[in-house]
Design a protein around this motif. Structure first.
Motif, PDB file in Angstrom:
ATOM      1  N   MET A   1       0.841  -1.184   0.000  1.00 26.15           N
ATOM      2  CA  MET A   1       0.000   0.000   0.000  1.00 26.15           C
ATOM      3  C   MET A   1       0.880   1.238   0.000  1.00 26.15           C
ATOM      4  O   MET A   1       1.896   1.283   0.671  1.00 26.15           O
ATOM      5  CB  MET A   1      -0.905   0.004   1.209  1.00 26.15           C
ATOM      6  N   ASN A   2       0.420   2.207  -0.718  1.00 23.78           N
ATOM      7  CA  ASN A   2       1.131   3.469  -0.820  1.00 23.78           C
ATOM      8  C   ASN A   2       0.376   4.511   0.006  1.00 23.78           C
ATOM      9  O   ASN A   2      -0.695   4.967  -0.410  1.00 23.78           O
ATOM     10  CB  ASN A   2       1.220   3.865  -2.290  1.00 23.78           C
ATOM     11  N   PRO A   3       0.891   4.902   1.178  1.00 26.62           N
ATOM     12  CA  PRO A   3       0.179   5.846   2.039  1.00 26.62           C
ATOM     13  C   PRO A   3      -0.115   7.183   1.361  1.00 26.62           C
ATOM     14  O   PRO A   3      -1.178   7.762   1.573  1.00 26.62           O
ATOM     15  CB  PRO A   3       1.125   6.039   3.232  1.00 26.62           C
ATOM     16  N   GLU A   4       0.809   7.659   0.527  1.00 26.52           N
ATOM     17  CA  GLU A   4       0.590   8.933  -0.151  1.00 26.52           C
ATOM     18  C   GLU A   4      -0.551   8.828  -1.171  1.00 26.52           C
ATOM     19  O   GLU A   4      -1.361   9.736  -1.298  1.00 26.52           O
ATOM     20  CB  GLU A   4       1.873   9.412  -0.843  1.00 26.52           C
ATOM     21  N   ALA A   5      -0.609   7.700  -1.882  1.00 24.91           N
ATOM     22  CA  ALA A   5      -1.684   7.496  -2.858  1.00 24.91           C
ATOM     23  C   ALA A   5      -3.041   7.380  -2.158  1.00 24.91           C
ATOM     24  O   ALA A   5      -4.047   7.914  -2.644  1.00 24.91           O
ATOM     25  CB  ALA A   5      -1.404   6.261  -3.706  1.00 24.91           C
ATOM     26  N   LEU A   6      -3.067   6.682  -1.013  1.00 26.00           N
ATOM     27  CA  LEU A   6      -4.312   6.578  -0.243  1.00 26.00           C
ATOM     28  C   LEU A   6      -4.781   7.957   0.220  1.00 26.00           C
ATOM     29  O   LEU A   6      -5.966   8.294   0.107  1.00 26.00           O
ATOM     30  CB  LEU A   6      -4.115   5.673   0.971  1.00 26.00           C
ATOM     31  N   ALA A   7      -3.853   8.757   0.732  1.00 25.45           N
ATOM     32  CA  ALA A   7      -4.211  10.105   1.187  1.00 25.45           C
ATOM     33  C   ALA A   7      -4.723  10.947   0.023  1.00 25.45           C
ATOM     34  O   ALA A   7      -5.711  11.677   0.167  1.00 25.45           O
ATOM     35  CB  ALA A   7      -3.006  10.778   1.842  1.00 25.45           C
ATOM     36  N   CYS A   8      -4.087  10.827  -1.124  1.00 25.69           N
ATOM     37  CA  CYS A   8      -4.518  11.581  -2.305  1.00 25.69           C
ATOM     38  C   CYS A   8      -5.936  11.175  -2.718  1.00 25.69           C
ATOM     39  O   CYS A   8      -6.782  12.032  -2.991  1.00 25.69           O
ATOM     40  CB  CYS A   8      -3.530  11.338  -3.446  1.00 25.69           C
ATOM     41  N   ALA A   9      -6.203   9.868  -2.754  1.00 24.51           N
ATOM     42  CA  ALA A   9      -7.516   9.372  -3.159  1.00 24.51           C
ATOM     43  C   ALA A   9      -8.603   9.794  -2.168  1.00 24.51           C
ATOM     44  O   ALA A   9      -9.679  10.265  -2.568  1.00 24.51           O
ATOM     45  CB  ALA A   9      -7.481   7.852  -3.282  1.00 24.51           C
ATOM     46  N   LEU A  10      -8.330   9.641  -0.874  1.00 28.29           N
ATOM     47  CA  LEU A  10      -9.330  10.013   0.130  1.00 28.29           C
ATOM     48  C   LEU A  10      -9.562  11.525   0.161  1.00 28.29           C
ATOM     49  O   LEU A  10     -10.689  11.985   0.379  1.00 28.29           O
ATOM     50  CB  LEU A  10      -8.913   9.496   1.506  1.00 28.29           C
ATOM     51  N   THR A  11      -8.520  12.294  -0.088  1.00 33.95           N
ATOM     52  CA  THR A  11      -8.665  13.756  -0.165  1.00 33.95           C
ATOM     53  C   THR A  11      -9.524  14.138  -1.360  1.00 33.95           C
ATOM     54  O   THR A  11     -10.390  15.012  -1.257  1.00 33.95           O
ATOM     55  CB  THR A  11      -7.282  14.437  -0.240  1.00 33.95           C
ATOM     56  N   ALA A  12      -9.316  13.476  -2.491  1.00 30.78           N
ATOM     57  CA  ALA A  12     -10.130  13.757  -3.686  1.00 30.78           C
ATOM     58  C   ALA A  12     -11.598  13.429  -3.425  1.00 30.78           C
ATOM     59  O   ALA A  12     -12.494  14.178  -3.839  1.00 30.78           O
ATOM     60  CB  ALA A  12      -9.603  12.968  -4.880  1.00 30.78           C
ATOM     61  N   LEU A  13     -11.861  12.330  -2.729  1.00 26.99           N
ATOM     62  CA  LEU A  13     -13.246  11.989  -2.392  1.00 26.99           C
ATOM     63  C   LEU A  13     -13.833  13.003  -1.417  1.00 26.99           C
ATOM     64  O   LEU A  13     -14.969  13.452  -1.579  1.00 26.99           O
ATOM     65  CB  LEU A  13     -13.311  10.580  -1.804  1.00 26.99           C
ATOM     66  N   ARG A  14     -13.060  13.367  -0.411  1.00 25.27           N
ATOM     67  CA  ARG A  14     -13.534  14.350   0.577  1.00 25.27           C
ATOM     68  C   ARG A  14     -13.885  15.676  -0.094  1.00 25.27           C
ATOM     69  O   ARG A  14     -14.926  16.279   0.182  1.00 25.27           O
ATOM     70  CB  ARG A  14     -12.462  14.572   1.640  1.00 25.27           C
ATOM     71  N   ASP A  15     -12.997  16.119  -0.999  1.00 27.68           N
ATOM     72  CA  ASP A  15     -13.163  17.426  -1.641  1.00 27.68           C
ATOM     73  C   ASP A  15     -14.023  17.393  -2.896  1.00 27.68           C
ATOM     74  O   ASP A  15     -14.248  18.418  -3.513  1.00 27.68           O
ATOM     75  CB  ASP A  15     -11.786  18.008  -1.987  1.00 27.68           C
ATOM     76  N   ARG A  16     -14.494  16.192  -3.272  1.00 25.82           N
ATOM     77  CA  ARG A  16     -15.312  16.020  -4.484  1.00 25.82           C
ATOM     78  C   ARG A  16     -14.577  16.508  -5.735  1.00 25.82           C
ATOM     79  O   ARG A  16     -15.134  17.188  -6.592  1.00 25.82           O
ATOM     80  CB  ARG A  16     -16.629  16.757  -4.372  1.00 25.82           C
ATOM     81  N   THR A  17     -13.317  16.171  -5.836  1.00 26.92           N
ATOM     82  CA  THR A  17     -12.509  16.575  -6.981  1.00 26.92           C
ATOM     83  C   THR A  17     -12.880  15.699  -8.173  1.00 26.92           C
ATOM     84  O   THR A  17     -12.669  14.482  -8.123  1.00 26.92           O
ATOM     85  CB  THR A  17     -11.007  16.414  -6.655  1.00 26.92           C
ATOM     86  N   PRO A  18     -13.443  16.269  -9.233  1.00 22.23           N
ATOM     87  CA  PRO A  18     -13.844  15.457 -10.387  1.00 22.23           C
ATOM     88  C   PRO A  18     -12.653  14.689 -10.966  1.00 22.23           C
ATOM     89  O   PRO A  18     -11.544  15.215 -11.092  1.00 22.23           O
ATOM     90  CB  PRO A  18     -14.369  16.482 -11.390  1.00 22.23           C
ATOM     91  N   GLY A  19     -12.893  13.440 -11.280  1.00 22.54           N
ATOM     92  CA  GLY A  19     -11.858  12.593 -11.858  1.00 22.54           C
ATOM     93  C   GLY A  19     -12.090  11.140 -11.491  1.00 22.54           C
ATOM     94  O   GLY A  19     -13.137  10.780 -10.953  1.00 22.54           O
ATOM     95  N   ILE A  20     -11.106  10.318 -11.777  1.00 18.73           N
ATOM     96  CA  ILE A  20     -11.239   8.888 -11.518  1.00 18.73           C
ATOM     97  C   ILE A  20     -10.139   8.414 -10.576  1.00 18.73           C
ATOM     98  O   ILE A  20      -8.993   8.850 -10.667  1.00 18.73           O
ATOM     99  CB  ILE A  20     -11.237   8.076 -12.835  1.00 18.73           C
ATOM    100  N   ILE A  21     -10.531   7.545  -9.649  1.00 17.71           N
ATOM    101  CA  ILE A  21      -9.620   6.908  -8.704  1.00 17.71           C
ATOM    102  C   ILE A  21      -9.736   5.412  -8.955  1.00 17.71           C
ATOM    103  O   ILE A  21     -10.845   4.884  -9.043  1.00 17.71           O
ATOM    104  CB  ILE A  21     -10.021   7.215  -7.247  1.00 17.71           C
TER     105      ILE A  21
END
Length: 112
Positions: A1-21
């Motif tokens: 697991m990549n902690p930075e990638a997880l943080a990026c993905a969860l931040t995008a979901l939290r902030d509703r950043t349009p795109g794909i994870i």
């Protein structure tokens, strides 16, 4: 697991950043166990989510659903969790609102 990638993905979901994870996890080169999926975040606060995977000799693709993302606090709590495995589960299994649209039904193949 990549902690930075997880943080990026969860931040995008939290902030509703349009795109794909997307994610892909497997053991034994994906032959015995694999879990993959994606969340497509829309600009309107909804998302389309689908996942698929293999376990031993069976393969399942769960239905693609569009629904409302949970409150940003859900993802903030996930981000605050120090355990990467818990954060990964949060990414994969967060609860969306009632499906607004089912894009494709579930299907699977099993070898008995």
């Amino acid at each position: 697991m990549n902690p930075e990638a997880l943080a990026c993905a969860l931040t995008a979901l939290r902030d509703r950043t349009p795109g794909i994870i997307g994610w892909n996890c497997g053991e034994h080169s994906g032959d015995m166990f694999s879990d993959s999926g994606y969340v497509l975040i829309g600009a309107d606060g909804t998302a389309i989510r689908r996942h698929w995977g293999a376990y031993d000799l069976s393969w399942t693709v769960w239905r693609a659903e569009q629904g409302a993302l949970p409150d940003p606090d859900v993802f903030e709590q996930c981000l605050a969790d120090a355990d990467d495995a818990n954060r990964y589960e949060c990414l994969r299994k967060f609860v969306m609102g009632e499906p607004l649209l089912v894009c494709d039904e579930l299907w699977g193949v099993g070898f008995d």
